[in-house]
Design a protein around this motif. Structure first.
Motif, PDB file in Angstrom:
ATOM      1  N   ARG B 110      -1.466  22.795 -35.106  1.00 38.42           N
ATOM      2  CA  ARG B 110      -2.870  22.702 -34.678  1.00 38.42           C
ATOM      3  C   ARG B 110      -3.211  23.774 -33.654  1.00 38.42           C
ATOM      4  N   TYR B 111      -2.212  24.119 -32.851  1.00 36.31           N
ATOM      5  CA  TYR B 111      -2.504  25.022 -31.743  1.00 36.31           C
ATOM      6  C   TYR B 111      -2.008  26.425 -32.035  1.00 36.31           C
ATOM      7  N   GLU B 144      -0.631  33.346  -7.549  1.00 39.73           N
ATOM      8  CA  GLU B 144      -1.724  32.620  -8.171  1.00 39.73           C
ATOM      9  C   GLU B 144      -1.827  32.960  -9.648  1.00 39.73           C
ATOM     10  N   PHE B 145      -1.412  34.156 -10.008  1.00 41.54           N
ATOM     11  CA  PHE B 145      -1.384  34.459 -11.441  1.00 41.54           C
ATOM     12  C   PHE B 145      -0.351  33.587 -12.133  1.00 41.54           C
ATOM     13  N   LEU B 148      -1.971  30.396 -12.697  1.00 44.95           N
ATOM     14  CA  LEU B 148      -2.925  30.502 -13.803  1.00 44.95           C
ATOM     15  C   LEU B 148      -2.202  30.419 -15.141  1.00 44.95           C
ATOM     16  N   TYR B 151      -0.895  27.028 -15.778  1.00 46.42           N
ATOM     17  CA  TYR B 151      -1.966  26.098 -16.134  1.00 46.42           C
ATOM     18  C   TYR B 151      -2.272  26.171 -17.624  1.00 46.42           C
ATOM     19  N   VAL B 155      -1.868  22.896 -20.230  1.00 42.46           N
ATOM     20  CA  VAL B 155      -2.921  22.306 -21.080  1.00 42.46           C
ATOM     21  C   VAL B 155      -2.818  22.816 -22.511  1.00 42.46           C
ATOM     22  N   THR B 158      -4.537  20.965 -26.094  1.00 43.03           N
ATOM     23  CA  THR B 158      -5.864  20.701 -25.542  1.00 43.03           C
ATOM     24  C   THR B 158      -6.494  19.420 -26.079  1.00 43.03           C
ATOM     25  N   ASP B 159      -5.978  18.919 -27.199  1.00 46.93           N
ATOM     26  CA  ASP B 159      -6.562  17.684 -27.726  1.00 46.93           C
ATOM     27  C   ASP B 159      -6.107  16.457 -26.947  1.00 46.93           C
ATOM     28  N   ARG B 164      -5.173  17.425 -20.456  1.00 48.42           N
ATOM     29  CA  ARG B 164      -6.342  18.016 -19.805  1.00 48.42           C
ATOM     30  C   ARG B 164      -6.453  17.546 -18.364  1.00 48.42           C
ATOM     31  N   GLY B 167      -3.664  18.992 -16.277  1.00 46.02           N
ATOM     32  CA  GLY B 167      -3.855  20.418 -16.032  1.00 46.02           C
ATOM     33  C   GLY B 167      -4.903  20.647 -14.960  1.00 46.02           C
ATOM     34  N   LEU B 168      -5.988  19.901 -15.076  1.00 43.04           N
ATOM     35  CA  LEU B 168      -7.072  20.026 -14.090  1.00 43.04           C
ATOM     36  C   LEU B 168      -6.552  19.706 -12.694  1.00 43.04           C
ATOM     37  N   PHE B 171      -4.052  22.455 -11.487  1.00 37.69           N
ATOM     38  CA  PHE B 171      -4.608  23.752 -11.082  1.00 37.69           C
ATOM     39  C   PHE B 171      -5.437  23.603  -9.809  1.00 37.69           C
ATOM     40  N   ILE B 172      -6.224  22.530  -9.735  1.00 36.36           N
ATOM     41  CA  ILE B 172      -7.055  22.374  -8.538  1.00 36.36           C
ATOM     42  C   ILE B 172      -6.187  22.165  -7.310  1.00 36.36           C
ATOM     43  N   HIS B 175      -4.426  25.342  -6.462  1.00 31.21           N
ATOM     44  CA  HIS B 175      -5.359  26.392  -6.026  1.00 31.21           C
ATOM     45  C   HIS B 175      -5.788  26.147  -4.587  1.00 31.21           C
TER      46      HIS B 175
ATOM     47  N   PRO C 406      -6.805  35.286  -8.563  1.00 31.75           N
ATOM     48  CA  PRO C 406      -6.187  36.583  -8.777  1.00 31.75           C
ATOM     49  C   PRO C 406      -5.535  36.645 -10.148  1.00 31.75           C
ATOM     50  N   PRO C 407      -5.413  37.785 -10.731  1.00 27.82           N
ATOM     51  CA  PRO C 407      -5.745  39.113 -10.199  1.00 27.82           C
ATOM     52  C   PRO C 407      -7.144  39.579 -10.612  1.00 27.82           C
ATOM     53  N   PHE C 443     -14.452  26.348  -7.905  1.00 25.28           N
ATOM     54  CA  PHE C 443     -13.336  26.537  -8.834  1.00 25.28           C
ATOM     55  C   PHE C 443     -13.055  25.243  -9.584  1.00 25.28           C
ATOM     56  N   LEU C 447     -13.583  24.675 -13.578  1.00 24.80           N
ATOM     57  CA  LEU C 447     -12.429  24.315 -14.412  1.00 24.80           C
ATOM     58  C   LEU C 447     -12.743  23.048 -15.193  1.00 24.80           C
ATOM     59  N   GLN C 451     -12.948  22.773 -19.230  1.00 25.68           N
ATOM     60  CA  GLN C 451     -12.127  21.849 -20.008  1.00 25.68           C
ATOM     61  C   GLN C 451     -12.998  20.927 -20.849  1.00 25.68           C
ATOM     62  N   PHE C 455     -12.143  22.130 -24.544  1.00 24.22           N
ATOM     63  CA  PHE C 455     -10.977  21.405 -25.029  1.00 24.22           C
ATOM     64  C   PHE C 455     -11.440  20.162 -25.786  1.00 24.22           C
ATOM     65  N   GLY C 456     -10.460  19.501 -26.397  1.00 29.28           N
ATOM     66  CA  GLY C 456     -10.765  18.269 -27.099  1.00 29.28           C
ATOM     67  C   GLY C 456     -11.151  18.522 -28.542  1.00 29.28           C
TER      68      GLY C 456
END
Lengths: 221, 677, 501
Positions: B110-111, B144-145, B148, B151, B155, B158-159, B164, B167-168, B171-172, B175, C406-407, C443, C447, C451, C455-456
């Motif tokens: 699927r992905y 941070e890359f 990213l 992240y 995820v 994604t289904d 999801r 992942g949210l 990352f939050i 970050h 970044p970057p 941010f 995000l 999503q 997504f989904g």
């Protein structure tokens, strides 16, 4: 002290102006205007002699051609095709005469007294320029008075012409060095707009059945 | 060619590989093998460079690659002993997980793989870069890359709503943590005598600030510690970890647990060795780090017991094991000023456990992935006895589980033993450390308990899988990584000195020159046994070789005795007190083992509900400036305009009159201004 | 034949302004495909000329190339020299703006050729493209003019042209909502423009030589300088949709999406911040108070807006509100610059480019979503990434750019602003930390939105017109790449932009 011919001529300008404004018969009013313009041209000529400025003769010529000949001709062209009496103005004849006279006197007095506020140069606040300028303003005011109080479109055109005459009369004091050609341009311009206005007025008459400026908003339909 | 060029070459290779795999994404198998090829070559190069540094003991640095003049920063790749350790584990994990991915990622079509291999390669590139720069600005950029990229991989499915959400959250949370690190970095930068983001310049800044504003230094260090703790999964900041690790594709879960969370540890080490001069701040924060580590050990291990999802269990275990590493680092940092010998051993113990954990936790995730690949479920209650069909996977899983539980003879024991030793000896200086270590020792038993549960339910016991499941071992390309990762688990367990020798180089490199005691004086000179002497005393010894020989001898003896006595073995069905039931009905599932535990410790790790924000209608109305300011204003304006327009009646005479009135007014105004008549 | 190397930046300025205007004139008379081609050709010419001019400038970034075009006739009786009012010039700051304006303008023109078609699900458009391109190219021309304006007077003229263009383009669909929105934008920005006029008059009355030159503020008396700055600031607020004038911008989302993109990423609103950047760059001795006013109002805007967009369901309006807050960032960069931080000022300027690329990308991505689905409500969308992977990449790259991951470019600009603020200390540090917090909130929200939308399980069927969407796809890809690399080009230029101290 300058000799009085200029003052005499300007008095004629004023009186004939009042006649042009107040006469209810349009033809008579036009004749009065013709005489008024003649006096005006005479004033120019007198200034030309007194101040020894030859370019003012061009002014005289131009004034005679346009104000004395063309404009009355244009007005006549209209008058012989339409009713000879003007529409009833907002004020009665006697009342109007009284008010106009008062207005003229007050205005002349006011301008004449405070001339040094208006005059751009020292010379202008001296006689005869001083009186002349006062007369010019008074004629201007007369033109405005006609514009405000008269319903008849042709009378309004005459009012505008009076207004223009007042302005031109002031030029002789305020801008005596104005080249003759420029003045010719000015008066030709006036003639042209009189022509346009006469044309428009006759159009108004055809549409409304009268030259009533109060009914101009009906033209929007 | 300089050695550092190998590293830069590897980075270029990974980026090119990302582009190539992105183009090949439609051909799933080919894409995987190409990715593996790139990663393998890059890893070998990185490994060679790192090993070079560890064996010579001197850092290597390259030329500036990129310069950002407004911030006085240039990108220079540098490898020192500490980064070499991280580079080595990264390359090992990179090779193993990429190879494992090739077949694993074929399953779910699927992905698109365009979101897998290219990102994975970029992720490895960023991890390599993070540990090989000595400039805080570029550290943050790569850091941070890395977040990213990870992240995107978390995820990947994604289904899946869980993925999801995780992942949210991941990352939050990270970050925001990075924001804290960023703030701390800039605070240091702004106070630096020489405006630069180089570690050396920031170190000078810290030194200057320590004298003038200690409160600010505490704030900066707190931001750093919290930021790196978030990444490292240390509770309470690493709350994202148990959610994010299970939902990622299994090979990437292995990378997350084995590699990425370790970078948080690297960050803390950098902060306290490269950015902070040795002072009482180090001591204070060392104790705090040790406390945080112990909290993580306690909470995460007890919570791991309650899990039924195999990967979630492993994720909690990661937090627990990271807790051990933090405890060791904390002990090391706290003692660094007071008792260098103990401190060095503690730091080395932390690094050792970090390396070991990288091996066995990645291995366990690969094992869980293999089980998932075969059975399609992560729920331990639904699978069992896979040893019968997947012997290699099961054996490596057993090795890893025993190692992580600290069974003597495997690497987990060696490192934990060093942690405990240094902690207890350090307790003479700071008594709190003893308490922390005692807690850690006791919780160690819990680790064993939940791994027994994991092994017992998934691999040993009666085979318990659905009919549709193919009954055979996973493909070779998935076995090789597992075996590869199992080798260090055994090797470092049998010969801990092998690892310690190089870790000493790493630890020595980050401390002031001539600071740490000689290797031989700490660990003795025998290559086969660790003869630990701390504070000049012989504190303990661990000779795994001798013990293993004895252990194997006993096994052989027992076997011989059983053969000589001709003992018989027989298979019997389970005795159910005479009742007749289908096995699946009376099977004792995972959670039943620990019902009591679950009852008492459920509140230890409560789920925190995310409150739904009420819609603040009143404030929204207030902020709608149009509604209460502009539109009413316009309506008023309209009214005024209507009044004014009433003067336009349509008579020319009236307009002239207005002109006259206007002119008269103007004249009056002018006269009054000019002091008229 | 003139060798290319001999052409200096000066020679290119007049053709640069003229090219889009000629294109606009031609497009008035064209329809459909023909207008597509003509618009694309003239956008390309503009882009090439701009590239030439900027490339030429690279040989000496500290230089200013001027082309004086016309003087104002002095009123009789005045003895001072006639002020220069019509003038084109290019320097580092102008080049930065020129880059943003022409590149995004070009991409928007390309993108529009497909967006405005009967295949668009949200707003099928069969004709009227000539009018669209005419206004759009006029807009590009006016923005080029703003970037190249050599003094405040010249800038003001192009400034008002952009107001007019935005009115026409926002009302392009000519339905009730878009007409209202266009009128609102016109009124609010025109009122702001009046303040610009006031500032110009004050400058003219108080300075004998070069009253409209960019460094005019520095030559005024301190009190008057602050007054003129505040007038210019109000004009910029209205243009850049800052508090309390921000309300026109979310309504302007009634425009076709490429127009929203151009309005918000490069043109209209950037003109406002460009004006302030100009002032701060060229003026000496701005008082602490005006910096404080700029900073506090920008901060208020940022937080009001961030609060508003948390409760917004319309994708485009979220982007609009986010635009407002990012203009606040740029203004804060300028305010900190007025307080003396070159770092923060450079950050603010870099944010012009970074936000241009990032927000442009976001708008183009959302435009593609509406093109294929006909809706831009977050609650009605899901799984878009499965159907339109390029759009998903575009949206996430754009979102990460503007929120500063970044970057990507946004990180560098925000980083510079933050560093500058903390360097200054005091209230500037508070502003910087608040910006960091806003950045985190935005941010998280972006995000979440990403999503939710991408997504989904897909909420719509596979797009049938995949093959013909190449102009849009290309634009999205180019911008996504720019988001990554724009810092590399922009930073060297920005370093050469002076800061009046």
């Amino acid at each position: 002290m300058y000799p009085s011919p200029i003052l005499t001529l300007t008095l004629g300008v004023l009186i004939t102006g009042v006649a042009a404004a107040e006469l209810r018969n349009l033809a008579a009013s036009t004749w009065a205007y013709l005489v008024h313009s003649l006096f005006l041209a005479g004033t120019f000529a007198a200034f030309a002699i007194v101040t020894d400025s030859p370019q003012l003769y061009w002014w005289v010529l131009a004034a005679v051609l346009t104000k004395v000949i063309f404009i009355p001709l244009l007005l006549r062209w209209y008058i012989i095709r339409h009713p000879a009496t003007e529409l009833r103005p907002t004020l009665g004849l006697r009342l109007s005469l009284v008010i106009l006279s008062l207005l003229l006197i007050v205005f002349f007095k006011l301008v004449h007294t405070h001339m040094n506020f208006i005059a751009p140069t020292e010379a202008a606040s001296l006689e005869p320029a001083r009186s002349n300028l006062a007369v010019a303003f008074t004629v201007f005011a007369m033109g405005l008075y006609v514009l405000v109080t008269r319903r008849d479109a042709v009378k309004n055109v005459i009012g505008l012409c009076l207004l223009e005459n007042g302005a031109h009369l002031s030029l002789v004091v305020l801008a005596p060095t104005l080249p003759g050609t420029l003045f010719i341009g000015l008066v030709t311009n006036v003639t042209l707009f009189v022509w346009v206005l006469i044309y428009v007025t006759s159009g108004i008459y055809q549409l409304l059945g009268s030259p009533d400026t109060f009914r101009l908003s009906e033209l929007r339909r | 060619m300089a050695v550092i060029d190998l590293l830069i070459g590897a980075l270029i290779l990974l980026v090119v590989g990302a582009a190539v795999t992105a183009l090949l994404a439609k051909r799933r198998a080919m894409c995987g093998y190409v990715a593996f090829l790139f990663v393998a070559v890059a890893s070998v190069w990185v490994g060679v460079a790192a090993f070079h540094v560890l064996s010579t003991g001197s850092p290597i640095a390259g030329a500036p690659v990129l310069t950002i003049a407004p911030l006085n920063s240039s990108l220079v790749f540098t490898v020192d002993g500490l980064s070499a350790v991280f580079l080595l584990i990264t390359s090992l994990i990179a090779v193993c997980t990429t190879l494992f991915s090739v077949r694993y990622m074929l399953v779910d079509e699927r992905y698109s793989l365009v979101r897998y291999y290219p990102i994975l390669l970029l992720f490895f590139a960023s991890v390599i870069s993070v540990v090989s720069v000595r400039n805080m600005l570029f550290f943050l950029v790569f850091w941070e890359f890395m977040t990213l990229a990870s992240y995107v991989l978390v995820v990947f499915e994604t289904d899946n709503a869980d993925a999801r959400r995780a992942g949210l959250q991941y990352f939050i949370a990270t970050h925001i943590a990075t924001g804290g690190i960023l703030l701390a970095t800039i605070l240091l930068y702004t106070n630096a005598p020489v405006k630069s983001f180089e570690f050396e310049a920031l170190l000078e800044s810290t030194r200057a600030l320590m004298a003038t504003s200690p409160a600010l230094i505490h704030l900066i260090l707190a931001l750093f510690v919290i930021g790196f703790a978030t990444k490292a999964g240390i509770l309470p900041f690493g709350f994202w970890l148990p959610n994010a690790h299970p939902v990622a594709p299994s090979p990437f879960s292995a990378v997350l647990s084995g590699c990425m969370v370790k970078i948080g540890v690297y960050g803390v080490l950098v902060v306290f060795t490269s950015l902070t001069p040795l002072s009482h701040f180090t001591t204070v924060w060392g104790v705090w780090i040790a406390v945080l580590g112990t909290v993580s050990i306690f909470v995460a291990s007890l919570t791991a017991l309650q899990q039924t999802d195999s990967k979630r269990l492993l994720a909690f275990s990661t937090i627990g094991q990271m807790g051990y590493i933090w405890l060791a680092l904390g002990v090391g940092l706290a003692l660094l000023r007071i008792s260098p010998a103990v401190a060095v051993v503690a730091l080395m113990a932390g690094l050792f456990h970090l390396v070991n954990h990288a091996c066995f936790k990645s291995l366990l995730f690969l094992n869980a992935g293999a089980a998932l690949y075969r059975t399609g479920t992560r729920d331990m209650d639904k699978a069992g006895g896979l040893m019968r069909i997947m012997p290699v996977t099961a054996v490596t899983a057993i090795i890893a589980a025993l190692a992580i539980s600290g069974i003597p003879g495997l690497n987990g024991f060696a490192s934990k033993w060093l942690i405990f030793e240094s902690g207890i000896v350090g307790g003479f200086e700071i008594p709190l450390l003893v308490f922390l270590v005692v807690v850690a020792i006791f919780i160690s038993a819990v680790t064993l308990a939940y791994y027994m549960k994991f092994l017992g339910m998934v691999f040993v016991g009666k085979l318990h899988i659905g009919q549709e499941v193919e009954r055979r071992e996973v493909p070779v390309s998935m076995l090789v990584p597992q075996v590869l990762m199992a080798i260090p688990c055994v090797a470092f367990g049998v010969l801990p000195m092998l690892a310690l020798k190089y870790l000493y180089v790493a630890a020595n490199g980050i401390l002031p020159a001539g600071y740490s005691p000689a290797f031989a004086s700490l660990f003795g000179s025998s290559p086969l046994a660790v003869n630990l002497s701390l504070s000049g005393l012989r504190s303990g010894a661990w000779g795994p070789v001798a013990i293993l020989v004895a252990f194997v001898g006993c096994l052989v003896l027992g076997y011989l005795i059983s053969r000589m006595g001709a003992a018989q073995t027989r298979e019997v069905p389970m005795w159910l007190c005479g009742e007749e039931h289908d096995f699946s009905e009376v099977r004792y599932p995972v959670h039943s083992f620990l019902l009591t535990f679950n009852r008492y410790f459920a509140k230890l790790y409560p789920p925190i509900p995310v409150p739904r924000l009420p819609r603040p209608t009143a404030i929204l109305k207030l902020l709608d400036i149009d509604r209460w300011l502009y539109y009413p204003g316009l309506r008023w304006g309209e009214r005024i305009i209507r009044v004014i327009s009433a003067t336009h009646a349509g008579f020319p005479q009236l307009y002239v009159l207005w002109m006259i009135v206007g002119a008269a007014l103007a004249v009056i105004v002018l006269f009054s201004m000019g002091g008229g008549p | 034949m003139i060798a290319i190397a001999e052409i200096s930046a000066r020679d290119l300025l007049v053709p640069l302004v003229a090219a889009p205007l000629i294109g606009a004139l031609l497009c008035v008379f064209l329809k459909r495909r023909a207008s597509d081609y003509v618009a694309a050709i003239f956008a390309t010419i503009t882009l090439v000329l701009a590239a030439g001019a900027i490339g030429n400038l690279f040989s000496d970034l500290d230089a200013t190339h001027r082309v004086p075009l016309g003087w104002l006739v002095n009123i009789a009786g005045e003895s001072r020299p006639a002020p220069l009012v019509f003038e084109l010039s290019i320097d580092a700051l102008g080049a930065l703006m020129l880059f943003v304006v022409t590149v995004i303008g070009f991409l928007v023109v390309i993108y529009s050729s497909e967006y405005l078609s009967p295949r668009n699900v949200e707003h099928p458009v069969a004709n009227g493209k000539g009018r669209y391109y005419a206004w759009l190219l006029l807009f590009v021309g006016a923005m080029v003019g703003i970037a190249l304006a050599g003094n405040f007077f010249q800038l003001f003229i192009f400034w008002e042209i952009t107001t007019l263009c935005s009115w026409a383009l926002i009302s392009y669909y000519q339905d009730e909502a878009s007409l209202r929105a266009g009128f609102k934008a016109l009124i609010m920005t025109a009122i702001g423009g009046l303040f610009f006029v006031l500032a110009l008059v004050l400058m003219y009355l108080n300075l004998d030589t070069d009253p409209f030159a960019f460094d005019a503020l520095g030559r005024l008396a301190p009190g008057l300088r602050s007054l003129v700055f505040v007038f210019l600031l109000v004009a910029a607020w209205a243009k850049a949709a800052q508090f309390p004038f921000f309300t026109w911008l979310p309504d302007a989302m009634a425009a076709p999406t490429p127009i929203s993109c151009y309005l918000h990423a490069a043109a209209m609103v950037k003109a406002g911040v460009y004006l302030i950047a100009r002032v701060v760059s060229a003026s000496y001795g701005l008082s602490y108070g005006v910096g404080l006013l700029t900073g506090i109002m920008a901060l208020a805007t940022i937080f009001i807006v961030v609060f508003l967009f948390l409760f917004q369901d319309d994708l485009k309006k979220i982007l609009a509100l986010s635009t407002i807050s990012h203009l606040g960032y740029i203004l804060i960069g300028c305010a900190l610059g007025a307080w003396g931080s070159a770092t923060a000022f450079q950050g603010g300027l870099l944010h012009i480019a970074a936000h241009g690329c990032g927000k442009g990308l976001l708008f183009l991505s959302v435009g593609m979503i509406t093109y294929f689905t006909g809706t831009r409500r977050i609650s009605e969308l899901s799984g878009v990434g499965r159907r339109l992977p390029i759009v998903a990449v575009g949206f996430f790259v754009g979102a990460f750019t503007v929120t500063g991951v970044p970057p990507l470019a946004g990180f560098w600009s925000k980083f510079l602003i933050l560093t500058g603020g903390l360097e200054l200390g005091g209230f500037a540090a508070v502003i910087a930390i608040l910006l960091l917090i806003e950045s985190m909130i935005a941010f998280g929200f972006f995000l979440w939105v990403g999503q939710r939308v991408f997504f989904g399980s897909p909420s719509f069927d596979a797009p049938p017109a995949k093959a013909v969407a190449w102009p849009m796809t290309t634009a999205v890809i180019i911008l996504a790449v720019l988001c990554l690399v724009v810092t590399l080009f922009a930073l060297p230029v920005i370093q050469h932009i002076p800061l009046g101290m």
